[in-house]
Motif scaffolding. Structure first.
Motif, short mmCIF file in Angstrom:
data_model
loop_
_atom_site.label_atom_id
_atom_site.label_comp_id
_atom_site.label_asym_id
_atom_site.label_seq_id
_atom_site.Cartn_x
_atom_site.Cartn_y
_atom_site.Cartn_z
N PHE A 427 0.91 -1.27 0.09
CA PHE A 427 0.11 0.11 0.11
C PHE A 427 0.74 1.26 -0.06
O PHE A 427 0.07 2.50 0.16
N ASP A 428 2.21 1.16 -0.05
CA ASP A 428 3.05 2.38 -0.10
C ASP A 428 2.88 3.14 1.03
O ASP A 428 3.01 4.29 1.29
N VAL A 429 2.81 2.46 2.37
CA VAL A 429 2.79 2.95 3.65
C VAL A 429 4.18 3.46 3.88
O VAL A 429 4.81 2.37 3.89
N ARG A 430 4.36 4.66 4.20
CA ARG A 430 5.92 5.08 4.46
C ARG A 430 6.23 4.95 6.08
O ARG A 430 7.30 4.57 6.57
N PHE A 431 5.34 5.01 6.96
CA PHE A 431 5.58 5.12 8.49
C PHE A 431 4.67 4.10 9.08
O PHE A 431 3.27 3.86 8.80
N GLY A 432 5.13 3.29 10.37
CA GLY A 432 4.44 2.58 10.95
C GLY A 432 4.43 2.62 12.50
O GLY A 432 5.67 3.21 12.84
N GLN A 433 3.59 2.08 13.18
CA GLN A 433 3.60 2.38 14.57
C GLN A 433 2.97 1.27 15.36
O GLN A 433 1.90 0.85 14.84
N GLY A 434 3.40 0.51 16.26
CA GLY A 434 2.68 -0.54 17.01
C GLY A 434 3.61 -1.22 17.69
O GLY A 434 4.94 -1.32 18.06
N PHE A 435 2.96 -2.22 18.52
CA PHE A 435 3.82 -3.13 19.50
C PHE A 435 4.69 -4.23 18.77
O PHE A 435 5.49 -4.71 19.35
N LEU A 436 4.60 -4.36 17.38
CA LEU A 436 5.63 -5.12 16.55
C LEU A 436 6.88 -4.36 16.64
O LEU A 436 8.06 -4.92 16.96
#
Length: 498
Positions: A427-436
């Motif tokens: 999906f071409d998402v540049r940033f991520g956040q989460g418990f992973l």
């Protein structure tokens, strides 16, 4: 208009003729009438001579001008002919280029048609295999007695959830010392959440008022990383309160009580102060880091509270490009005149905004960009939900490109599995956040920011929306089967646009 030289010549001729007549009258003894006739005759001859000479001079000048004009006309004709020749050559080149381009376009169209046929065939094959894999297995009837079923074997150690990777080269924030470095084992988050939920509104208001008075407002930091490099780019500051027994109360539980009691403005002002201190310490080591600070809707609408916040932000506007104010999606959709004016005042001072708690993908990027929004945080489950394809005007896979055209970055939050990361990359998402990547870690007021906290979630940590994170020793949840990014692309190629 008669020229001065002509008048002067006429006067001279009259004087010469008069002088001639007077000389003949005085010296030659000619009578006055005869000398006047002689003078008049001389004047006539001089006038005729002057007129003939002027006519001849004008004719010669006109001839030279005509010659020059004809010469210039000939030069202009030669230039026009040269331009015509060059224009004809350019037209010939354009025609040849157009014909060549048409041939190339036709060849490319033929290749695209062949590729489309191959993609449709591939999509049909992939869809068939996927349906076969996702179909439940058929049970074969057994005529003999069924054997005794043994209890399931314990999960091997290799299948247990492993420790999240240490995010480098920028490691997360740490809390120096055992006193502020980890959550106390005697106050688990699950117990605190259960205790807080058992309180009524009046008790929660009293707890919030006591926590503000005794400075029991804690800041938890969770990193946001770039994908797929997983390099820390931002930190989100999450607010937690502690009661008199040091039990942690998450934001979703005390916000309503704090807004009802009019205490949310004091909490937001304190959190802004702490976040700005954290940002200053972070920027000593890395100038590209940023901090997200959550702001409640009541703070934005209350004039007196907002005045205190904007005075503080005005004094620190040098850090505005790295300090992001975060609001809920519902707050932006219900902006009134006062809220819009306050939001514009923040944007004029250079502060950027982020939207979280997104419940649907009906987003107007142009309107949000005009208001100063530069980030939108969408849960990963919402982006990967197949039902969103029919509920929105744009496919979630194209949302990142659409927002990017208006200068807005898409952040996928609440990521808890590697498979979700793989699908989000499609999906071409540049940033991520989460418990992973890392769980929210506490930061005490007296603790310096050292920047070497390992990106390891606690055994019992809470997510950004207040939900309780399972313990590390629990088996991982089995994600429901879903269509992967490549398979979804193949299926869309087969079925065509809706």
């Amino acid at each position: 208009m008669i020229r001065i030289s002509t008048i002067f010549v006429a006067i001279c001729m009259v004087l010469v003729a008069a002088s001639l007549g007077m000389v003949l009258y005085a010296m030659a003894g000619i009578s006055g009438s005869e000398s006047a006739i002689v003078a008049l005759t001389a004047l006539t001859f001089m006038i005729l001579y002057n007129a003939v000479s002027i006519r001849l001079r004008d004719r010669s000048e006109a001839g030279s001008q005509i010659t020059d004009l004809s010469r210039g006309t000939a030069d202009l004709a030669r230039q026009v002919a040269e331009f015509g020749r060059r224009l004809a050559a350019v037209e010939g080149k354009v025609v040849s280029v157009n014909s060549t381009s048409q041939d190339r376009i036709q060849s490319v169209i033929g290749e695209i048609n062949e590729l489309g046929t191959l993609v449709k065939q591939l999509a049909s094959s992939v869809a068939t295999h996927e349906d076969m894999l996702s179909a439940p297995p058929q049970l074969v009837p057994v005529t003999t007695a069924a054997p005794a079923i043994s209890p399931p074997a314990p999960m091997p150690a290799r299948d247990m959830p492993t420790q999240a990777p240490d995010i480098r080269p920028e490691r997360l924030l740490s809390v120096a010392g055992a006193e502020a470095g980890t959550l106390a084992a005697s106050t688990p988050v699950a117990l605190a959440s259960t205790t807080a939920s058992s309180r009524n509104a009046a008790q929660l208001a009293a707890v919030v008022r006591s926590a503000i008075a005794e400075s029991r407002i804690d800041i938890y930091l969770q990193p946001m990383v770039t994908l797929p490099q997983r390099k820390v780019r931002f930190y989100e500051a999450m607010t937690r309160l502690r009661d008199d027994k040091d039990q942690v109360i998450v934001a979703d539980e005390f916000i309503d009580a704090a807004e009802t009691s009019g205490l949310m403005g004091q909490i937001d002002h304190t959190v802004m102060l702490r976040c700005m201190q954290v940002l200053r310490r972070l920027m000593v080591r890395n100038k590209d880091v940023g901090v997200f600070c959550n702001v409640a809707a009541s703070t934005l609408s209350h004039a007196a509270t907002f005045a205190d916040c904007i005075d503080f932000l005005e004094a620190n506007r040098a850090l505005a490009p790295s300090f992001v104010l975060e609001f809920k999606q519902s707050t932006f959709r219900n902006l009134g005149p006062i809220e819009s004016e306050h939001l514009a005042a923040l944007a004029q001072r250079g502060y950027r905004f982020s939207i979280d708690h997104v419940t649907d993908l009906r987003i107007e990027p142009r309107e949000l960009a005009d208001r100063g929004v530069r980030f939108i945080k969408v849960p990963a489950a919402l982006l990967l939900d197949p039902q969103q394809n029919s509920n929105t005007d744009i496919h979630p896979a194209d949302l990142s490109d659409l927002l990017g055209r208006f200068g807005i970055d898409l952040i996928a939050e609440r990521i808890e599995g590697e498979r979700a990361v793989v699908d989000l990359l499609d999906f071409d998402v540049r940033f991520g956040q989460g418990f992973l990547f890392a769980a929210p870690r506490p930061l005490r007021p007296e603790t310096p920011v050292t920047g070497n906290l390992p990106a390891t979630p606690d055994k019992a940590s809470q997510s950004s929306n207040g939900s309780v994170r399972p313990a590390r020793n629990e088996p991982p949840k089995n994600d429901p089967p879903r269509t992967t990014g490549n398979a979804a692309l193949a299926r869309r190629a087969t079925t065509g646009p809706n």
